[in-house]
Write a protein that holds these residues in place. Structure first.
Motif, PDB file in Angstrom:
ATOM      1  N   GLY A 137      12.116  -3.729   2.039  1.00 57.46           N
ATOM      2  CA  GLY A 137      12.065  -2.430   2.683  1.00 57.46           C
ATOM      3  C   GLY A 137      12.457  -1.321   1.737  1.00 57.46           C
ATOM      4  N   ALA A 138      12.218  -0.084   2.162  1.00 59.20           N
ATOM      5  CA  ALA A 138      12.521   1.074   1.333  1.00 59.20           C
ATOM      6  C   ALA A 138      14.018   1.233   1.106  1.00 59.20           C
ATOM      7  CB  ALA A 138      11.952   2.339   1.973  1.00 59.20           C
ATOM      8  N   TRP A 139      14.834   0.614   1.940  1.00 56.71           N
ATOM      9  CA  TRP A 139      16.290   0.674   1.822  1.00 56.71           C
ATOM     10  C   TRP A 139      16.816  -0.209   0.706  1.00 56.71           C
ATOM     11  CZ3 TRP A 139      18.029  -4.228   2.346  1.00 56.71           C
ATOM     12  CH2 TRP A 139      17.195  -5.119   3.025  1.00 56.71           C
ATOM     13  N   CYS A 140      15.997  -1.116   0.187  1.00 58.33           N
ATOM     14  CA  CYS A 140      16.424  -2.120  -0.795  1.00 58.33           C
ATOM     15  C   CYS A 140      16.257  -1.566  -2.211  1.00 58.33           C
ATOM     16  CB  CYS A 140      15.602  -3.396  -0.627  1.00 58.33           C
ATOM     17  SG  CYS A 140      15.828  -4.602  -1.962  1.00 58.33           S
ATOM     18  N   PRO A 141      17.324  -1.381  -2.980  1.00 57.87           N
ATOM     19  CA  PRO A 141      17.194  -0.798  -4.321  1.00 57.87           C
ATOM     20  C   PRO A 141      16.388  -1.667  -5.278  1.00 57.87           C
ATOM     21  CG  PRO A 141      19.418  -1.644  -3.977  1.00 57.87           C
ATOM     22  CD  PRO A 141      18.731  -1.694  -2.645  1.00 57.87           C
ATOM     23  N   TYR A 142      16.444  -2.976  -5.090  1.00 62.13           N
ATOM     24  CA  TYR A 142      15.689  -3.871  -5.972  1.00 62.13           C
ATOM     25  C   TYR A 142      14.188  -3.771  -5.692  1.00 62.13           C
ATOM     26  CZ  TYR A 142      20.465  -5.538  -6.099  1.00 62.13           C
ATOM     27  OH  TYR A 142      21.828  -5.584  -6.195  1.00 62.13           O
ATOM     28  N   CYS A 143      13.846  -3.554  -4.423  1.00 61.84           N
ATOM     29  CA  CYS A 143      12.445  -3.346  -4.055  1.00 61.84           C
ATOM     30  C   CYS A 143      11.922  -2.051  -4.660  1.00 61.84           C
ATOM     31  CB  CYS A 143      12.293  -3.302  -2.540  1.00 61.84           C
ATOM     32  SG  CYS A 143      12.803  -4.801  -1.675  1.00 61.84           S
ATOM     33  N   ASN A 144      12.748  -1.010  -4.657  1.00 63.74           N
ATOM     34  CA  ASN A 144      12.353   0.267  -5.239  1.00 63.74           C
ATOM     35  C   ASN A 144      12.043   0.115  -6.722  1.00 63.74           C
ATOM     36  OD1 ASN A 144      12.770   2.940  -3.426  1.00 63.74           O
ATOM     37  ND2 ASN A 144      14.073   1.309  -2.675  1.00 63.74           N
ATOM     38  N   ILE A 145      12.890  -0.612  -7.429  1.00 61.26           N
ATOM     39  CA  ILE A 145      12.649  -0.862  -8.856  1.00 61.26           C
ATOM     40  C   ILE A 145      11.337  -1.604  -9.044  1.00 61.26           C
ATOM     41  CG2 ILE A 145      13.422  -2.237 -10.831  1.00 61.26           C
ATOM     42  CD1 ILE A 145      16.291  -1.504 -10.074  1.00 61.26           C
ATOM     43  N   ALA A 146      11.126  -2.657  -8.252  1.00 69.18           N
ATOM     44  CA  ALA A 146       9.930  -3.490  -8.420  1.00 69.18           C
ATOM     45  C   ALA A 146       8.651  -2.698  -8.162  1.00 69.18           C
ATOM     46  CB  ALA A 146      10.007  -4.699  -7.492  1.00 69.18           C
ATOM     47  N   LEU A 147       8.571  -1.994  -7.047  1.00 70.94           N
ATOM     48  CA  LEU A 147       7.326  -1.297  -6.715  1.00 70.94           C
ATOM     49  C   LEU A 147       7.051  -0.146  -7.682  1.00 70.94           C
ATOM     50  CD1 LEU A 147       6.994  -1.259  -2.831  1.00 70.94           C
ATOM     51  CD2 LEU A 147       6.433  -3.023  -4.483  1.00 70.94           C
ATOM     52  N   LYS A 148       8.097   0.554  -8.097  1.00 73.26           N
ATOM     53  CA  LYS A 148       7.915   1.612  -9.082  1.00 73.26           C
ATOM     54  C   LYS A 148       7.386   1.028 -10.398  1.00 73.26           C
ATOM     55  CE  LYS A 148      10.452   5.359 -11.418  1.00 73.26           C
ATOM     56  NZ  LYS A 148      10.341   4.889 -12.812  1.00 73.26           N
ATOM     57  N   THR A 149       7.915  -0.103 -10.798  1.00 72.76           N
ATOM     58  CA  THR A 149       7.472  -0.748 -12.036  1.00 72.76           C
ATOM     59  C   THR A 149       6.044  -1.260 -11.907  1.00 72.76           C
ATOM     60  OG1 THR A 149       9.755  -1.404 -12.527  1.00 72.76           O
ATOM     61  CG2 THR A 149       8.015  -2.541 -13.731  1.00 72.76           C
ATOM     62  N   TYR A 150       5.684  -1.790 -10.754  1.00 74.54           N
ATOM     63  CA  TYR A 150       4.305  -2.242 -10.549  1.00 74.54           C
ATOM     64  C   TYR A 150       3.328  -1.070 -10.611  1.00 74.54           C
ATOM     65  CZ  TYR A 150       6.265  -6.730  -9.030  1.00 74.54           C
ATOM     66  OH  TYR A 150       6.929  -7.925  -8.969  1.00 74.54           O
ATOM     67  N   GLN A 151       3.734   0.074 -10.070  1.00 76.03           N
ATOM     68  CA  GLN A 151       2.894   1.270 -10.156  1.00 76.03           C
ATOM     69  C   GLN A 151       2.653   1.640 -11.621  1.00 76.03           C
ATOM     70  OE1 GLN A 151       1.336   3.419  -8.029  1.00 76.03           O
ATOM     71  NE2 GLN A 151       0.852   4.905  -9.611  1.00 76.03           N
ATOM     72  N   GLU A 152       3.684   1.610 -12.427  1.00 72.59           N
ATOM     73  CA  GLU A 152       3.587   2.072 -13.810  1.00 72.59           C
ATOM     74  C   GLU A 152       2.994   1.033 -14.752  1.00 72.59           C
ATOM     75  OE1 GLU A 152       7.644   3.006 -14.588  1.00 72.59           O
ATOM     76  OE2 GLU A 152       7.605   4.899 -13.469  1.00 72.59           O
ATOM     77  N   GLN A 153       3.355  -0.236 -14.556  1.00 74.12           N
ATOM     78  CA  GLN A 153       3.027  -1.247 -15.555  1.00 74.12           C
ATOM     79  C   GLN A 153       1.956  -2.240 -15.124  1.00 74.12           C
ATOM     80  OE1 GLN A 153       6.595  -3.201 -16.965  1.00 74.12           O
ATOM     81  NE2 GLN A 153       7.749  -1.306 -17.059  1.00 74.12           N
ATOM     82  N   LEU A 154       1.681  -2.325 -13.845  1.00 78.76           N
ATOM     83  CA  LEU A 154       0.737  -3.322 -13.342  1.00 78.76           C
ATOM     84  C   LEU A 154      -0.548  -2.715 -12.810  1.00 78.76           C
ATOM     85  CD1 LEU A 154       0.277  -6.346 -12.721  1.00 78.76           C
ATOM     86  CD2 LEU A 154       1.433  -5.984 -10.528  1.00 78.76           C
ATOM     87  N   LEU A 155      -0.433  -1.649 -12.017  1.00 76.83           N
ATOM     88  CA  LEU A 155      -1.602  -1.075 -11.352  1.00 76.83           C
ATOM     89  C   LEU A 155      -2.724  -0.677 -12.302  1.00 76.83           C
ATOM     90  CD1 LEU A 155      -2.903  -0.219  -8.682  1.00 76.83           C
ATOM     91  CD2 LEU A 155      -1.763   2.006  -8.939  1.00 76.83           C
ATOM     92  N   PRO A 156      -2.453  -0.024 -13.443  1.00 75.82           N
ATOM     93  CA  PRO A 156      -3.564   0.365 -14.333  1.00 75.82           C
ATOM     94  C   PRO A 156      -4.412  -0.824 -14.794  1.00 75.82           C
ATOM     95  CG  PRO A 156      -1.579   1.547 -14.925  1.00 75.82           C
ATOM     96  CD  PRO A 156      -1.162   0.497 -13.934  1.00 75.82           C
ATOM     97  N   ASP A 157      -3.756  -1.929 -15.131  1.00 79.39           N
ATOM     98  CA  ASP A 157      -4.502  -3.117 -15.570  1.00 79.39           C
ATOM     99  C   ASP A 157      -5.288  -3.726 -14.412  1.00 79.39           C
ATOM    100  OD1 ASP A 157      -3.663  -3.921 -18.506  1.00 79.39           O
ATOM    101  OD2 ASP A 157      -1.853  -3.205 -17.513  1.00 79.39           O
ATOM    102  N   LEU A 158      -4.680  -3.753 -13.234  1.00 78.41           N
ATOM    103  CA  LEU A 158      -5.382  -4.317 -12.080  1.00 78.41           C
ATOM    104  C   LEU A 158      -6.607  -3.490 -11.732  1.00 78.41           C
ATOM    105  CD1 LEU A 158      -2.479  -5.358  -9.655  1.00 78.41           C
ATOM    106  CD2 LEU A 158      -3.600  -6.686 -11.447  1.00 78.41           C
ATOM    107  N   ALA A 159      -6.480  -2.175 -11.811  1.00 77.70           N
ATOM    108  CA  ALA A 159      -7.608  -1.302 -11.498  1.00 77.70           C
ATOM    109  C   ALA A 159      -8.770  -1.562 -12.448  1.00 77.70           C
ATOM    110  CB  ALA A 159      -7.174   0.160 -11.574  1.00 77.70           C
ATOM    111  N   GLU A 160      -8.478  -1.778 -13.712  1.00 78.88           N
ATOM    112  CA  GLU A 160      -9.528  -2.064 -14.695  1.00 78.88           C
ATOM    113  C   GLU A 160     -10.234  -3.374 -14.383  1.00 78.88           C
ATOM    114  OE1 GLU A 160      -8.181  -2.000 -18.686  1.00 78.88           O
ATOM    115  OE2 GLU A 160      -7.698   0.139 -18.688  1.00 78.88           O
ATOM    116  N   GLN A 161      -9.493  -4.322 -13.822  1.00 75.38           N
ATOM    117  CA  GLN A 161     -10.051  -5.644 -13.534  1.00 75.38           C
ATOM    118  C   GLN A 161     -10.668  -5.750 -12.144  1.00 75.38           C
ATOM    119  OE1 GLN A 161      -7.426  -8.984 -14.601  1.00 75.38           O
ATOM    120  NE2 GLN A 161      -6.165  -7.561 -15.769  1.00 75.38           N
ATOM    121  N   GLY A 162     -10.552  -4.681 -11.341  1.00 74.48           N
ATOM    122  CA  GLY A 162     -11.074  -4.735  -9.987  1.00 74.48           C
ATOM    123  C   GLY A 162     -10.244  -5.596  -9.059  1.00 74.48           C
ATOM    124  N   VAL A 163      -8.936  -5.651  -9.324  1.00 74.69           N
ATOM    125  CA  VAL A 163      -8.005  -6.440  -8.507  1.00 74.69           C
ATOM    126  C   VAL A 163      -7.165  -5.485  -7.659  1.00 74.69           C
ATOM    127  CG1 VAL A 163      -6.070  -8.067  -8.549  1.00 74.69           C
ATOM    128  CG2 VAL A 163      -7.919  -8.273 -10.241  1.00 74.69           C
TER     129      VAL A 163
END
Length: 223
Positions: free
Chosen positions: A85-111
């Motif tokens: 949930g949004a209340w979880c600080p570890y979740c905030n770190i993970a989703l923010k990192t996925y936005q920055e480090q994972l999403l661009p590569d996934l978008a290129e691959q159509g994932v």
């Protein structure tokens, strides 16, 4: 390329150091004991394994609109992130990192990248807006999808008491009014109509998460 400095694990380590100077020591000790208990129990015996079919369950968008899993992934390969949930600080770190480090590569691959939690839609919207997430952040009332994967858990009595001291009541955060949560999990699914899980990484200790580099390496193997 992800470096050790900006890995999720390193960011979590920095967070724990910061929390040691802010939160009451007794509360932190209670959470640490819970984490040790979860680690000792490990991944549930009934948890999903590669080959599991994900049904086309109805989820709710951050705007409160019903949407099916298969529709939101557009029938493409997908990385599905289960978080607490949004209340979880570890979740905030993970989703923010996925936005920055994972999403661009996934978008290129159509994932597709999708995040799912049991919280109310307004919690999903908070998470999406807080980190300017450009991928769907969905509510799964009653943990239906997480239940299919067998990754459900709940804080013990001590942890619930510690959460209350910090002003957190999961029964008001979760859409179904319970304390039930998914173990932080990443599932990689294929593009066919059955949405078969090809890889799954389950974290009983909610302070640890799948690193972007690991997920990308898995996609290279299973494509």
């Amino acid at each position: 390329m992800t470096t050790r400095a900006d890995s999720i694990a390193n960011q979590v380590s920095q967070l724990k150091t910061a929390m040691a100077g802010l939160a009451p020591a007794k509360v932190l000790a209670t959470f640490e004991a819970e984490q040790a208990e979860l680690n000792a129990a490990g991944v549930p015996a009934a948890a999903a394994t590669p080959g599991t079919h994900l049904p086309d369950v109805e989820l709710i968008s951050a705007e409160g609109t019903p949407v099916s899993l298969h529709t939101v992934t557009n029938h493409s390969p997908a990385v599905i992130v289960f978080y607490r949930g949004a209340w979880c600080p570890y979740c905030n770190i993970a989703l923010k990192t996925y936005q920055e480090q994972l999403l661009p590569d996934l978008a290129e691959q159509g994932v597709a990248l999708v995040a799912v939690s049991p919280q109310k839609p307004d919690g999903s919207l908070t998470m999406q807006q807080r980190h300017e997430l450009a991928f769907p952040v969905l509510s799964d009332p009653g943990n239906v999808l997480a239940g299919v994967l067998g990754i459900l858990t709940a804080p013990n009595a001590g942890a619930r008491e510690a959460q209350a001291k910090l002003g957190l009541d999961l029964t008001t955060e979760n859409a179904d009014g319970t304390h039930t949560l998914p173990m932080p999990t990443v599932a990689v699914t294929d593009a066919d109509a059955d949405h078969i899980v090809r890889w799954i990484d389950i974290h009983p200790d909610y302070t640890t998460r799948s690193e972007p580099a690991t997920i990308l390496a898995v996609l290279d193997r299973v494509k």
